[in-house]
Design a protein around this motif. Sequence first.
Motif, PDB file in Angstrom:
ATOM      1  N   ASN A  45      11.092  68.643  94.206  1.00 12.42           N
ATOM      2  CA  ASN A  45      11.113  67.194  94.439  1.00 12.42           C
ATOM      3  C   ASN A  45      10.728  66.839  95.871  1.00 12.42           C
ATOM      4  N   ALA A  46      11.118  67.696  96.810  1.00  8.87           N
ATOM      5  CA  ALA A  46      10.922  67.389  98.232  1.00  8.87           C
ATOM      6  C   ALA A  46       9.444  67.388  98.596  1.00  8.87           C
ATOM      7  N   GLU A  47       9.041  66.383  99.366  1.00  5.71           N
ATOM      8  CA  GLU A  47       7.663  66.332  99.849  1.00  5.71           C
ATOM      9  C   GLU A  47       7.420  67.493 100.802  1.00  5.71           C
ATOM     10  N   GLY A  48       6.256  68.071 100.718  1.00  4.07           N
ATOM     11  CA  GLY A  48       5.906  69.178 101.594  1.00  4.07           C
ATOM     12  C   GLY A  48       6.255  70.540 101.032  1.00  4.07           C
ATOM     13  N   SER A  49       7.078  70.582  99.957  1.00  2.47           N
ATOM     14  CA  SER A  49       7.399  71.866  99.326  1.00  2.47           C
ATOM     15  C   SER A  49       6.247  72.294  98.420  1.00  2.47           C
ATOM     16  N   TYR A  50       6.106  73.580  98.242  1.00  2.00           N
ATOM     17  CA  TYR A  50       4.997  74.109  97.464  1.00  2.00           C
ATOM     18  C   TYR A  50       5.395  74.327  96.000  1.00  2.00           C
ATOM     19  N   THR A  51       4.450  74.048  95.112  1.00  2.00           N
ATOM     20  CA  THR A  51       4.625  74.344  93.693  1.00  2.00           C
ATOM     21  C   THR A  51       4.646  75.850  93.487  1.00  2.00           C
ATOM     22  N   ILE A  52       5.561  76.331  92.671  1.00  2.00           N
ATOM     23  CA  ILE A  52       5.700  77.771  92.428  1.00  2.00           C
ATOM     24  C   ILE A  52       5.129  78.117  91.057  1.00  2.00           C
ATOM     25  N   ALA A  53       4.211  79.066  91.018  1.00  2.00           N
ATOM     26  CA  ALA A  53       3.648  79.536  89.740  1.00  2.00           C
ATOM     27  C   ALA A  53       4.638  80.514  89.106  1.00  2.00           C
ATOM     28  N   VAL A  54       5.469  80.032  88.208  1.00  3.61           N
ATOM     29  CA  VAL A  54       6.468  80.878  87.547  1.00  3.61           C
ATOM     30  C   VAL A  54       5.784  81.856  86.589  1.00  3.61           C
ATOM     31  N   GLU A  55       4.854  81.337  85.827  1.00  4.37           N
ATOM     32  CA  GLU A  55       4.027  82.173  84.954  1.00  4.37           C
ATOM     33  C   GLU A  55       2.579  81.716  85.105  1.00  4.37           C
TER      34      GLU A  55
END
Length: 418
Positions: free
Chosen positions: A357-367
């Motif tokens: 949710n936080a701005e500036g955080s990176y999306t994590i490729a779980v799969e």
Amino acid sequence: MEASSPISMQQTPQQDQPEASPKPYQKSFVTSLMEAATLRSPSFREDTYFVSRLKSSEKKALQEFKDKLAAASHGSDSMWGIPLLGGDEKADVILLKFLRARDFRFSDSFHMLEKCLAWRKEFGADEVVEEDLGFKELEGVVAYMHGYDRDGHPVCYNAYGVFRDKDMYERIFGDEEKLKNFLRWRVQVLERGIKLLHFKPGGVNSIIQVTDLKDMPKRELRVASNQILSLFQDNYPEMVARKIFINVPWYFSILYSMFSPFLTQRTKSKFVISKEGNVAETLYKFIRPEDVPVQYGGLSRPSDSQNGPPKPASEFTVKGGEKVNIQIEGIEAGATITWDIVVGGWELEYSAEFVPNAEGSYTIAVEKPRKMAAAEEAVHNSFTSREAGRLVLSVDNTASRRRKVAAYRYVVRKSALV
């Protein structure tokens, strides 16, 4: 205020193609036979077994049936723990099954019942349920009860493809004594299923049979199949509400078209025939995804029974040329989300990612995106988040024009740390 759907869809337009002269559509011979086998018969309507709803001629046949049983000293006989002349509704359900099997000809029904009683006594049908017949390797593979359909009927799955292995075949059917023992085991599976029935007017009084014809060695199993069929027809009347054949090879439809004229309309109305590639789509019409075994495009695994009733799944469809994103919102920091997802006949791309949710955080490729093969079972995975956010499950069917059925479910467990 209505909650928004967690599912979003993206349509990918097909590339424009040069216009061609329209060609008349012609169905192949096999396609025509498959459709004829599938659509010819109306859906089966199960008896309610309410005596009050019987026709006057049927009520008369039931009473004459009871009188004949009493006169023949069968008053103390019972089936599945139910006295046949106990005077209650459970006994009526059993007697009506035999009457229905012989079109309410009470004399024919009586002879059928007498033969069945004699067979059950000789075979030891009441005791077979508790016997250890030494078929542990076949349990959950060849014939087994697994879950219920949407109307509450217990479901029995049958798959004989393992017997294409010659060593397995010899081990089970190598001689007459082995065949006899196998038949006893097969009756045991059915008897266990019958114990799940209500034997009550308006209740669940029959089971569903799902038969997988994939890789089934026809010639080798002819003797066993005929004996099983004969046993069940003679001694278990009206115990099957629906017979679903899956992974049906093309030649089965030809055979069906040949023997179909010899079947009653009632028998044909119980048949559902599904060719290879349509298994999940067919089963989902009658059985919820969480009750369909994973090998048939469902979410149910053998180990699930240890955790109580299955968690309900959400169903959706993936159209051809469409990408579906399932967004699971409200995941708190430290929470663990566990999910299952499946698309019938996959042949598309699947991926999962966590979006903080936080701005500036990176999306994590779980799969990471990967192509799912047609026969792959449901994905089962979990992820523990370090921060609040949402999980996005994606199925990309943009490379296909085929519509597919799908299902998913999830559970979120919050962190135990305060």
